[in-house]
Design an enzyme around this catalytic site. Structure first.
Site, short mmCIF file in Angstrom:
data_model
loop_
_atom_site.label_atom_id
_atom_site.label_comp_id
_atom_site.label_asym_id
_atom_site.label_seq_id
_atom_site.Cartn_x
_atom_site.Cartn_y
_atom_site.Cartn_z
N LYS A 223 26.66 -10.46 18.04
CA LYS A 223 26.44 -9.41 19.04
C LYS A 223 26.16 -8.05 18.40
CE LYS A 223 28.36 -11.70 23.02
NZ LYS A 223 29.41 -11.80 24.03
N ARG A 263 33.52 -18.56 20.57
CA ARG A 263 32.21 -19.08 20.97
C ARG A 263 31.17 -18.55 19.99
NH1 ARG A 263 27.81 -17.41 24.05
NH2 ARG A 263 26.91 -18.97 25.47
#
Length: 284
Positions: A223, A263
């Site tokens: 991210k 995740r």
């Protein structure tokens, strides 16, 4: 230990932080740019993730990167259902990543055993009733709106306190809607309506988020906040696929802080990281 991380009814029980591998059946994912958009490629990717150490595989057909526009229901179904069906047929523990109740329902019928809704049931009012009726686990993520404008919602006075309060409110609503607490996983929503400093603060305070009493899923993989950290004050963020070592670092931290699962897009570095974290935990 599993007691530290929490147990999720309806899923296997792992003795460490679990690893959820990601299969984006999309042409516009921020992380892989459509590498797994083809059905056969997506299925092979899911099996490769399991071979690399994934405990479960999250299949999604709609990009939720900042600014992304939604695909229609028929297209999402076309992308997701064959991949879920074939992976489940191979014995993979499959999660479906969707905000649509219709997609969740069809995916569960195809063999998925977990619904991962980044809106926590807010995007589709039919989602909570569908999951409650199916009696399957449900990931409730902290969410403030769709991708098109979520960056404008990244305004916090105290991000940890506000995310905690908003997750608690959503947890209460989902339970009131009929989903049993034992089937609920919470996700702080890193990167969703959050700036880099917000994401870092949430990772630093995972223990406080665990005070909500439900297992935590931490989804930091590749991210933007990791790109900002790696770039430093003046540099340009590295491409998403060059953030896997940084992702594994967050995975190790999350595991030590008691996350139920992480995740990730690239499984092997994180699979190693959570196993090392478990060994250190056992030696303490």
């Amino acid at each position: 230990m599993s007691t530290l991380r929490g147990r999720v009814a309806g899923l296997p029980e792992w003795d460490r932080c679990a690893v959820m591998g990601v299969v984006n059946v999309t042409p516009d994912s921020f992380s892989d740019g459509g590498r797994w958009f083809d059905r056969d490629a997506a299925i092979k990717r899911g099996l490769d993730l399991v071979a690399g150490g994934a405990d479960l595989v999250d299949v999604g057909g709609e990009s939720t990167r900042p600014g992304a526009t939604r695909v229609d229901e028929d297209e999402e179904l076309r992308r997701v259902i064959p991949v879920v069906r074939d992976l489940a047929a191979e014995g993979v523990v499959v999660s479906v990543d969707t905000m649509r109740a219709s997609v969740a329902e069809r995916a569960l019928a195809a063999g998925a055993v977990l619904v991962n809704d980044v809106s926590g049931g807010l995007a589709d009012p039919a989602m909570v009733p569908v999951v409650a009726a199916a009696e399957v686990p449900f990931v409730v993520m902290h969410w403030r709106g769709f991708s098109e404008d979520m960056n404008s919602r990244a305004v916090y006075g105290d991000v940890v306190a506000e995310v905690l309060a908003e997750l608690r409110s959503r947890l209460d609503a989902v339970v009131a809607g009929g989903i049993t607490p034992e089937r609920i996983v919470l996700d702080p929503g890193l990167g969703f309506a959050k700036q880099a400093e917000h994401d870092l603060a949430l990772v630093a305070h995972l223990r406080e988020l665990r005070s909500l009493g439900r297992p935590l899923l931490v989804a930091a993989s590749r991210k933007r906040f990791l790109g900002r950290v790696l770039a430093g004050a003046e540099g340009s963020p590295p491409p998403a696929r060059e953030r896997d070592a940084a992702t594994a670092a967050v995975s190790a931290i999350a595991a030590r802080e008691g996350a139920w699962a992480v995740r990730v897009h690239e499984v092997r570095p994180t699979a190693d990281a959570v196993r090392v974290a478990r060994a250190i935990e056992a030696a303490a």
